[in-house]
Design a protein around this motif. Sequence first.
Motif, PDB file in Angstrom:
ATOM      1  N   ALA A   1      42.581  37.209  47.308  1.00 18.10           N
ATOM      2  CA  ALA A   1      43.223  35.943  46.922  1.00 18.10           C
ATOM      3  C   ALA A   1      42.912  34.901  47.983  1.00 18.10           C
ATOM      4  N   GLU A   2      42.633  33.698  47.528  1.00 18.44           N
ATOM      5  CA  GLU A   2      42.317  32.602  48.437  1.00 18.44           C
ATOM      6  C   GLU A   2      42.928  31.307  47.926  1.00 18.44           C
TER       7      GLU A   2
ATOM      8  N   ASP B   1      32.480  30.332  46.086  1.00 19.99           N
ATOM      9  CA  ASP B   1      32.227  31.687  45.610  1.00 19.99           C
ATOM     10  C   ASP B   1      33.182  32.673  46.270  1.00 19.99           C
ATOM     11  N   ILE B   2      33.657  33.625  45.471  1.00 17.85           N
ATOM     12  CA  ILE B   2      34.471  34.727  45.976  1.00 17.85           C
ATOM     13  C   ILE B   2      33.790  36.012  45.522  1.00 17.85           C
ATOM     14  N   GLU B   3      33.506  36.892  46.460  1.00 22.71           N
ATOM     15  CA  GLU B   3      32.834  38.150  46.145  1.00 22.71           C
ATOM     16  C   GLU B   3      33.767  39.329  46.391  1.00 22.71           C
ATOM     17  N   LEU B   4      33.625  40.347  45.527  1.00 21.27           N
ATOM     18  CA  LEU B   4      34.407  41.568  45.683  1.00 21.27           C
ATOM     19  C   LEU B   4      33.567  42.736  45.197  1.00 21.27           C
TER      20      LEU B   4
ATOM     21  N   TYR C   1      39.693  41.049  36.692  1.00 22.05           N
ATOM     22  CA  TYR C   1      40.383  39.834  36.271  1.00 22.05           C
ATOM     23  C   TYR C   1      40.211  38.745  37.319  1.00 22.05           C
ATOM     24  N   TYR C   2      40.422  37.524  36.881  1.00 23.69           N
ATOM     25  CA  TYR C   2      40.522  36.395  37.800  1.00 23.69           C
ATOM     26  C   TYR C   2      41.683  35.526  37.345  1.00 23.69           C
TER      27      TYR C   2
ATOM     28  N   GLN D   1      44.525  28.032  43.820  1.00 18.32           N
ATOM     29  CA  GLN D   1      44.838  29.372  44.291  1.00 18.32           C
ATOM     30  C   GLN D   1      44.079  30.313  43.361  1.00 18.32           C
ATOM     31  N   VAL D   2      43.194  31.104  43.934  1.00 14.09           N
ATOM     32  CA  VAL D   2      42.322  31.971  43.156  1.00 14.09           C
ATOM     33  C   VAL D   2      42.593  33.420  43.530  1.00 14.09           C
TER      34      VAL D   2
END
Length: 162
Positions: free
Chosen positions: A31-32, A43-46, A55-56, A116-117
């Motif tokens: 979470a950011e 960009d958010i990587e996982l 999910y997002y 908020q992501v």
Amino acid sequence: MKISLFKIGLVLSVIGMIWISFVFLQGDRIAEEIVLKSSNSHDIELNFNGKGVGYYKIFMPEFARDKVFVQILDKNQNIISEENVHTKMAVGYFDFESGTYTAKITNPTENQINLQVEFGDASSVTMIPPGVMILVGAVMIIISSYMKLKNYSIEQPDENIL
């Protein structure tokens, strides 16, 4: 203390809800909070393991009819999901296999947007047993309520009383 079908169903449902919330909280996620300037992206990587449903969640606390564009990219940078988000909060789901997935959030508007992501694994396979427990508890509650109400009658007053 008399144990009824209703009480058993209620206990099963509550235990299932608590169990499903623990399963969801233990899933991999990131979470950011970010501030996107006009025409910028983030960009958010996982790294996901195995097969499942990801999910997002996009939340705009200061929603002013802005919109963002969300893309989910797989390990080969292929687009597997995309959506224009123009509500205060949006949740999207996608299927994944092992590998690194990226959520790319773009601000196409001319305004700066606070976001908020949250991006992660929904742990859908491990939610099946608690989901079944909740279903069984709910059915027990419905059956016990029906059995109590089927013989219930309301006494009607006489019509000729003045």
